[in-house]
Design a protein around this motif. Structure first.
Motif, PDB file in Angstrom:
ATOM      1  N   PHE A   1     -41.516  35.856  24.532  1.00  0.00           N
ATOM      2  CA  PHE A   1     -41.437  36.731  23.367  1.00  0.00           C
ATOM      3  C   PHE A   1     -40.609  36.138  22.239  1.00  0.00           C
ATOM      4  CE2 PHE A   1     -41.877  39.546  27.124  1.00  0.00           C
ATOM      5  CZ  PHE A   1     -43.145  40.036  26.855  1.00  0.00           C
ATOM      6  N   ALA A   2     -40.383  34.826  22.300  1.00  0.00           N
ATOM      7  CA  ALA A   2     -39.526  34.182  21.309  1.00  0.00           C
ATOM      8  C   ALA A   2     -40.279  33.766  20.060  1.00  0.00           C
ATOM      9  CB  ALA A   2     -38.832  32.965  21.929  1.00  0.00           C
ATOM     10  N   GLY A   3     -41.572  34.036  19.997  1.00  0.00           N
ATOM     11  CA  GLY A   3     -42.332  33.652  18.823  1.00  0.00           C
ATOM     12  C   GLY A   3     -43.024  32.328  19.013  1.00  0.00           C
ATOM     13  N   GLU A   4     -43.415  31.738  17.901  1.00  0.00           N
ATOM     14  CA  GLU A   4     -44.215  30.517  17.941  1.00  0.00           C
ATOM     15  C   GLU A   4     -43.380  29.257  17.751  1.00  0.00           C
ATOM     16  OE1 GLU A   4     -47.580  31.023  15.293  1.00  0.00           O
ATOM     17  OE2 GLU A   4     -47.679  33.144  15.803  1.00  0.00           O
ATOM     18  N   SER A   5     -42.076  29.399  17.632  1.00  0.00           N
ATOM     19  CA  SER A   5     -41.193  28.246  17.496  1.00  0.00           C
ATOM     20  C   SER A   5     -40.749  27.767  18.873  1.00  0.00           C
ATOM     21  CB  SER A   5     -39.956  28.613  16.680  1.00  0.00           C
ATOM     22  OG  SER A   5     -40.310  29.090  15.413  1.00  0.00           O
ATOM     23  N   GLU A   6     -40.429  26.495  18.958  1.00  0.00           N
ATOM     24  CA  GLU A   6     -39.913  25.953  20.201  1.00  0.00           C
ATOM     25  C   GLU A   6     -38.476  26.426  20.405  1.00  0.00           C
ATOM     26  OE1 GLU A   6     -40.248  21.756  20.505  1.00  0.00           O
ATOM     27  OE2 GLU A   6     -42.368  21.709  19.960  1.00  0.00           O
ATOM     28  N   VAL A   7     -38.151  26.797  21.627  1.00  0.00           N
ATOM     29  CA  VAL A   7     -36.781  27.171  21.973  1.00  0.00           C
ATOM     30  C   VAL A   7     -36.347  26.325  23.158  1.00  0.00           C
ATOM     31  CG1 VAL A   7     -36.915  29.516  21.068  1.00  0.00           C
ATOM     32  CG2 VAL A   7     -37.643  29.071  23.404  1.00  0.00           C
ATOM     33  N   LYS A   8     -35.072  26.003  23.183  1.00  0.00           N
ATOM     34  CA  LYS A   8     -34.541  25.150  24.236  1.00  0.00           C
ATOM     35  C   LYS A   8     -33.437  25.885  24.980  1.00  0.00           C
ATOM     36  CE  LYS A   8     -35.411  20.896  21.602  1.00  0.00           C
ATOM     37  NZ  LYS A   8     -34.796  19.690  20.993  1.00  0.00           N
ATOM     38  N   GLY A   9     -33.459  25.754  26.304  1.00  0.00           N
ATOM     39  CA  GLY A   9     -32.393  26.333  27.105  1.00  0.00           C
ATOM     40  C   GLY A   9     -32.443  27.851  27.145  1.00  0.00           C
ATOM     41  N   GLU A  10     -31.321  28.433  27.534  1.00  0.00           N
ATOM     42  CA  GLU A  10     -31.236  29.884  27.636  1.00  0.00           C
ATOM     43  C   GLU A  10     -31.218  30.507  26.252  1.00  0.00           C
ATOM     44  OE1 GLU A  10     -28.377  33.388  29.554  1.00  0.00           O
ATOM     45  OE2 GLU A  10     -27.847  31.271  29.772  1.00  0.00           O
ATOM     46  N   LEU A  11     -31.973  31.570  26.097  1.00  0.00           N
ATOM     47  CA  LEU A  11     -32.003  32.254  24.805  1.00  0.00           C
ATOM     48  C   LEU A  11     -30.667  32.946  24.554  1.00  0.00           C
ATOM     49  CD1 LEU A  11     -35.629  33.484  25.118  1.00  0.00           C
ATOM     50  CD2 LEU A  11     -34.754  32.246  23.145  1.00  0.00           C
ATOM     51  N   PRO A  12     -30.175  32.903  23.305  1.00  0.00           N
ATOM     52  CA  PRO A  12     -28.796  33.303  23.040  1.00  0.00           C
ATOM     53  C   PRO A  12     -28.504  34.792  22.901  1.00  0.00           C
ATOM     54  CG  PRO A  12     -29.786  32.377  21.059  1.00  0.00           C
ATOM     55  CD  PRO A  12     -30.771  32.170  22.164  1.00  0.00           C
ATOM     56  N   PRO A  13     -29.466  35.677  22.598  1.00  0.00           N
ATOM     57  CA  PRO A  13     -29.085  37.082  22.393  1.00  0.00           C
ATOM     58  C   PRO A  13     -28.453  37.718  23.632  1.00  0.00           C
ATOM     59  CG  PRO A  13     -31.245  36.677  21.448  1.00  0.00           C
ATOM     60  CD  PRO A  13     -30.890  35.460  22.244  1.00  0.00           C
ATOM     61  N   ASN A  14     -27.560  38.682  23.374  1.00  0.00           N
ATOM     62  CA  ASN A  14     -26.847  39.391  24.438  1.00  0.00           C
ATOM     63  C   ASN A  14     -27.100  40.890  24.262  1.00  0.00           C
ATOM     64  OD1 ASN A  14     -25.018  40.571  26.204  1.00  0.00           O
ATOM     65  ND2 ASN A  14     -23.344  39.176  25.695  1.00  0.00           N
ATOM     66  N   ASN A  15     -27.736  41.509  25.224  1.00  0.00           N
ATOM     67  CA  ASN A  15     -28.023  42.936  25.161  1.00  0.00           C
ATOM     68  C   ASN A  15     -27.038  43.781  25.965  1.00  0.00           C
ATOM     69  OD1 ASN A  15     -30.327  42.774  23.426  1.00  0.00           O
ATOM     70  ND2 ASN A  15     -31.512  41.993  25.153  1.00  0.00           N
ATOM     71  N   GLY A  16     -25.881  43.205  26.265  1.00  0.00           N
ATOM     72  CA  GLY A  16     -24.834  43.963  26.933  1.00  0.00           C
ATOM     73  C   GLY A  16     -25.266  44.433  28.310  1.00  0.00           C
ATOM     74  N   PRO A  17     -25.040  45.719  28.613  1.00  0.00           N
ATOM     75  CA  PRO A  17     -25.344  46.215  29.963  1.00  0.00           C
ATOM     76  C   PRO A  17     -26.813  46.489  30.209  1.00  0.00           C
ATOM     77  CG  PRO A  17     -24.565  48.020  28.605  1.00  0.00           C
ATOM     78  CD  PRO A  17     -24.444  46.769  27.763  1.00  0.00           C
ATOM     79  N   TYR A  18     -27.645  46.305  29.192  1.00  0.00           N
ATOM     80  CA  TYR A  18     -29.028  46.760  29.286  1.00  0.00           C
ATOM     81  C   TYR A  18     -29.954  45.667  29.816  1.00  0.00           C
ATOM     82  CZ  TYR A  18     -26.911  50.420  26.578  1.00  0.00           C
ATOM     83  OH  TYR A  18     -26.065  51.417  26.162  1.00  0.00           O
ATOM     84  N   ARG A  19     -30.900  46.078  30.616  1.00  0.00           N
ATOM     85  CA  ARG A  19     -31.787  45.164  31.329  1.00  0.00           C
ATOM     86  C   ARG A  19     -32.820  44.534  30.402  1.00  0.00           C
ATOM     87  NH1 ARG A  19     -35.358  47.033  36.630  1.00  0.00           N
ATOM     88  NH2 ARG A  19     -36.651  45.151  36.819  1.00  0.00           N
ATOM     89  N   ASP A  20     -32.968  43.224  30.560  1.00  0.00           N
ATOM     90  CA  ASP A  20     -34.020  42.454  29.900  1.00  0.00           C
ATOM     91  C   ASP A  20     -33.880  42.497  28.379  1.00  0.00           C
ATOM     92  OD1 ASP A  20     -36.537  40.962  29.641  1.00  0.00           O
ATOM     93  OD2 ASP A  20     -36.849  41.590  31.714  1.00  0.00           O
ATOM     94  N   GLY A  21     -35.006  42.405  27.645  1.00  0.00           N
ATOM     95  CA  GLY A  21     -34.912  42.316  26.195  1.00  0.00           C
ATOM     96  C   GLY A  21     -36.254  42.517  25.532  1.00  0.00           C
ATOM     97  N   LYS A  22     -36.392  41.940  24.374  1.00  0.00           N
ATOM     98  CA  LYS A  22     -37.589  42.074  23.542  1.00  0.00           C
ATOM     99  C   LYS A  22     -38.873  41.936  24.361  1.00  0.00           C
ATOM    100  CE  LYS A  22     -39.959  39.780  19.663  1.00  0.00           C
ATOM    101  NZ  LYS A  22     -39.858  38.692  18.657  1.00  0.00           N
TER     102      LYS A  22
END
Length: 492
Positions: free
Chosen positions: A305-326
């Motif tokens: 779900f990071a879009g069409e750009s290349e991403v490297k390593g662990e994705l940086p956003p932090n959603n605190g106590p909540y499970r998973d993400g976008k």
């Protein structure tokens, strides 16, 4: 300059990597969904005072719940922190799990399943948009005497001019039509996606800064006797993770390169929010301006779900106590950071009840004195008393989303996430005891599962087929011109 190039593995016909189309679809099918609906139409309640308030509605793009100072982040956000400390923080502010659906829900006051935008986002090669028979919030506010402006990201239809902001109730538009652009080049797949009104423009500069510059200019030119609705939709901190060097240097304490760039994007956004607030102060407009801020979905935790750009390593956003993400129907994808601020009208505190982004349509229309009636039946509730007076939220149900292959709904503290395709998966959570959604209580509570599944099935019968799926099939067999520029036509 931290610059990550857009992927070159793009199908020139669709403007999107075919592999990513399939991965995105499969990921969504495998995920799980939550749904709930409230069908009410609120009567407008004009705000107290001689003139309706200005409304500054700020949306961040893929911001993690914990990635603001007032949620304890190491990323400094002093301007947002001040708004939160002197206004109300939303403890349970819900959005859709992805960008296009959330923005559509905000502007219609209706769940996206009702008009086909419930699945995924509009891809670069997509020819569909938010249906033109939906009466959008800027149209209602414009009829009430507001000047309406969108500065930033649209992502609700770019393939046909009738879907563009100037044709959907905005007096003024400056920004990008698609969902993901290079933040310095303002391009998607090598095509410039930067507009003022209906005209494509080419301008140098970092997009977040340019949005701030234009918002300040707009405020400086605004007639104070005319109320302003400014929808300021940042592209930060959406991928690609890029920021000017000064902001990278400001976050040098963060060792991970991707998170440092992500943090730098948030710092830049916070600075521009501060500039916009200062401009309102200098024009003596701040005291009569309601500010709303939230993210369009949770921070991205999966590369799918990071879009069409290349991403490297662990994705940086932090959603605190909540499970998973976008992209997911768990709390990490759908419970967003949010606040409201209006000096003298919104007292500092916390709105701890459930609020959904669809509630903003009737709530803002009521504050503005805008008449409802041209809109279709709303799912949103007027939650202004919860924001301004500390009263309980009237919402006892949240529809996270309903798609042909998954659904999720919350009733009170009980939440059901149902992946309907084989092999099916049903998860039941008691959010009053388990905000992290770690313990599946489905087997121990079969009657509650049955009740919430029946609710999702009822909602599914009301839904229309996802436009995304139909458009993916079109793109898969397309013989369109070999350049994505085909989808950025000039209406003039």
């Amino acid at each position: 300059m931290n610059h990550i190039a857009l992927s070159k593995a793009v199908d020139p016909t669709t403007g999107m990597r075919r592999r990513d189309v399939l991965l995105s679809t499969c990921s969504l099918v495998a995920a799980g969904i939550v749904a709930t609906t409230v069908l009410t139409v609120a009567s407008p309640v004009p705000a107290q005072g001689s003139t309706p308030p200005n409304i500054l509605y700020i949306v961040a793009d893929d911001l993690g719940w914990k990635d603001v100072g007032f949620h304890g982040s190491d990323i400094k956000t002093p301007n947002l922190d001040k708004l939160a400390d002197t206004g109300v923080k939303f403890d349970q502010f819900y959005v859709q799990p992805m960008c296009t659906p959330t923005r559509a829900a905000f502007l219609t006051g209706r769940y996206p399943m009702r008009y086909g935008l419930q699945t995924a986002v509009i891809p670069s090669g997509g020819l569909y948009g938010i249906p033109t028979d939906e009466w959008l919030l800027p149209q209602a506010l414009k009829e009430a005497g507001y000047k309406t402006a969108l500065i930033g990201k649209w992502h609700l239809g770019h393939g046909k001019p009738e879907y563009w902001p100037p044709q959907r109730g905005f007096d003024y538009f400056y920004g990008a039509l698609v969902g993901e652009i290079d933040h310095f080049e303002h391009e998607a797949h090598g095509v410039v996606d930067w507009y003022r009104g209906n005209e494509q423009v080419k301008e140098p500069g970092y997009d977040t800064t340019l949005f701030g510059n234009d918002a300040v200019r707009l405020i400086n030119e605004q007639d104070p006797q005319t109320p302003l609705f400014l929808y300021l939709a940042f592209t930060a901190p959406h991928t690609p993770f890029q920021a000017p060097q000064e902001y990278l240097d400001r976050n040098a304490h963060i060792a991970d390169e991707s998170r440092r760039a992500y943090a730098a994007m948030i710092s830049a956004m916070d600075d521009q929010i501060g500039r916009v607030l200062d401009a309102l102060e200098k024009r003596n407009m701040r005291e009569n301006t309601l500010v709303i801020f939230h993210s369009d979905n949770g921070g991205t935790r999966s590369a799918k779900f990071a879009g069409e750009s290349e991403v490297k390593g662990e994705l940086p956003p932090n959603n605190g106590p909540y499970r998973d993400g976008k992209g997911m129907l768990y709390e990490g994808g759908t419970r967003a950071v949010g606040l409201a601020n209006w000096p003298g009208r919104v007292q500092p505190g916390v709105v701890d009840g459930m609020v959904h982004v669809v509630d903003m349509y009737p709530s803002l229309a009521g504050v503005a004195g805008a008449k409802l009636g041209k809109n279709k039946e709303l799912d949103g509730l007027d939650v202004w008393a919860a924001i301004s007076e500390g009263k309980p939220s009237p919402r006892d149900e949240v529809v996270y989303n309903v798609e042909p292959f998954r659904g999720a709904v919350r009733k009170g503290d009980w939440k059901l996430v149902w992946a309907a395709l084989l092999p099916p998966k049903v998860e039941l959570f008691d959010l009053s005891k388990d905000v992290s959604e770690a313990t599946n209580l489905a087997e121990a509570n079969p009657e509650k599962v049955k009740e919430l599944q029946a609710r999702i099935e009822d909602l599914a019968r009301e839904a229309v087929p996802p436009l995304f799926i139909a458009d993916v099939m079109r793109m898969a067999t397309s013989t369109a011109p070999s350049t994505p520029e085909f989808y950025f036509i000039n209406p003039d």
